[in-house]
Design a protein around this motif. Sequence first.
Motif, PDB file in Angstrom:
ATOM      1  N   SER A  60      54.465  52.949   1.033  1.00 16.09           N
ATOM      2  CA  SER A  60      55.845  52.933   1.523  1.00 16.09           C
ATOM      3  C   SER A  60      56.482  54.315   1.400  1.00 16.09           C
ATOM      4  O   SER A  60      57.205  54.761   2.295  1.00 16.09           O
ATOM      5  CB  SER A  60      56.674  51.902   0.767  1.00 16.09           C
ATOM      6  OG  SER A  60      56.702  52.205  -0.614  1.00 16.09           O
ATOM      7  N   ILE A  61      56.205  55.000   0.323  1.00 17.35           N
ATOM      8  CA  ILE A  61      56.747  56.341   0.114  1.00 17.35           C
ATOM      9  C   ILE A  61      56.052  57.336   1.052  1.00 17.35           C
ATOM     10  O   ILE A  61      56.715  58.124   1.736  1.00 17.35           O
ATOM     11  CB  ILE A  61      56.561  56.786  -1.351  1.00 17.35           C
ATOM     12  CG1 ILE A  61      57.248  55.818  -2.322  1.00 17.35           C
ATOM     13  CG2 ILE A  61      57.026  58.221  -1.555  1.00 17.35           C
ATOM     14  CD1 ILE A  61      58.723  55.694  -2.139  1.00 17.35           C
ATOM     15  N   ALA A  64      57.071  56.725   4.766  1.00 23.35           N
ATOM     16  CA  ALA A  64      58.469  57.078   5.013  1.00 23.35           C
ATOM     17  C   ALA A  64      58.634  58.593   5.080  1.00 23.35           C
ATOM     18  O   ALA A  64      59.322  59.113   5.964  1.00 23.35           O
ATOM     19  CB  ALA A  64      59.362  56.491   3.918  1.00 23.35           C
ATOM     20  N   GLY A 100      67.727  58.794   3.223  1.00 22.59           N
ATOM     21  CA  GLY A 100      67.027  57.526   3.016  1.00 22.59           C
ATOM     22  C   GLY A 100      65.668  57.711   2.367  1.00 22.59           C
ATOM     23  O   GLY A 100      65.272  56.950   1.484  1.00 22.59           O
ATOM     24  N   LEU A 104      64.561  56.297  -1.177  1.00 28.23           N
ATOM     25  CA  LEU A 104      63.374  55.469  -1.339  1.00 28.23           C
ATOM     26  C   LEU A 104      62.477  56.028  -2.429  1.00 28.23           C
ATOM     27  O   LEU A 104      61.998  55.285  -3.299  1.00 28.23           O
ATOM     28  CB  LEU A 104      62.618  55.374  -0.011  1.00 28.23           C
ATOM     29  CG  LEU A 104      61.415  54.460   0.046  1.00 28.23           C
ATOM     30  CD1 LEU A 104      61.810  53.013  -0.237  1.00 28.23           C
ATOM     31  CD2 LEU A 104      60.759  54.563   1.411  1.00 28.23           C
ATOM     32  N   LYS A 105      62.272  57.328  -2.431  1.00 27.52           N
ATOM     33  CA  LYS A 105      61.454  57.969  -3.449  1.00 27.52           C
ATOM     34  C   LYS A 105      62.103  57.827  -4.831  1.00 27.52           C
ATOM     35  O   LYS A 105      61.447  57.532  -5.810  1.00 27.52           O
ATOM     36  CB  LYS A 105      61.210  59.439  -3.100  1.00 27.52           C
ATOM     37  CG  LYS A 105      60.471  60.226  -4.171  1.00 27.52           C
ATOM     38  CD  LYS A 105      59.105  59.647  -4.467  1.00 27.52           C
ATOM     39  CE  LYS A 105      58.408  60.428  -5.556  1.00 27.52           C
ATOM     40  NZ  LYS A 105      57.630  59.589  -6.431  1.00 27.52           N
ATOM     41  N   SER A 107      64.170  55.530  -5.843  1.00 26.30           N
ATOM     42  CA  SER A 107      64.118  54.148  -6.323  1.00 26.30           C
ATOM     43  C   SER A 107      62.716  53.785  -6.813  1.00 26.30           C
ATOM     44  O   SER A 107      62.562  52.901  -7.652  1.00 26.30           O
ATOM     45  CB  SER A 107      64.562  53.174  -5.231  1.00 26.30           C
ATOM     46  OG  SER A 107      63.652  53.174  -4.146  1.00 26.30           O
ATOM     47  N   ASP A 108      61.707  54.478  -6.319  1.00 29.05           N
ATOM     48  CA  ASP A 108      60.332  54.251  -6.783  1.00 29.05           C
ATOM     49  C   ASP A 108      60.133  54.782  -8.192  1.00 29.05           C
ATOM     50  O   ASP A 108      59.360  54.246  -8.962  1.00 29.05           O
ATOM     51  CB  ASP A 108      59.340  54.928  -5.827  1.00 29.05           C
ATOM     52  CG  ASP A 108      57.907  54.686  -6.201  1.00 29.05           C
ATOM     53  OD1 ASP A 108      57.514  53.497  -6.296  1.00 29.05           O
ATOM     54  OD2 ASP A 108      57.165  55.662  -6.417  1.00 29.05           O
TER      55      ASP A 108
END
Length: 110
Positions: A60-61, A64, A100, A104-105, A107-108
């Motif tokens: 996902s990372i 993205a 975004g 995302l990164k 939040s990982d």
Amino acid sequence: MTGSTGWLLLLLAIVLELTGTIMMRMSDGFSRLLPSVLMFVCYGASFTMLNYAVRYMPISIAYAIWSGVGITLISIAGYYLFGERLRTASICWMVLIIVGIIGLKWSDVQ
């Protein structure tokens, strides 16, 4: 292999994707042989590097970042290399894409 291996592979995948997309434009609808061939080579190599990068980071990372950074860079390349318009609204949306990706990164990591 170190933790930076995934990031290096991802960077290479992004550069190859950007090059492939520039070659797509230069191929003029497959009417020019060398840019057409280079487009396929670069895209194939880009997906290969992305595939290796996901060994070291969540897909996902990686995806993205690969797609978002690619969108942003090709927009900038289109402006400088091909004289395409880059509207203020487009720049704002690209900033949101980057924000975004960072979110995302981030939040990982949490």
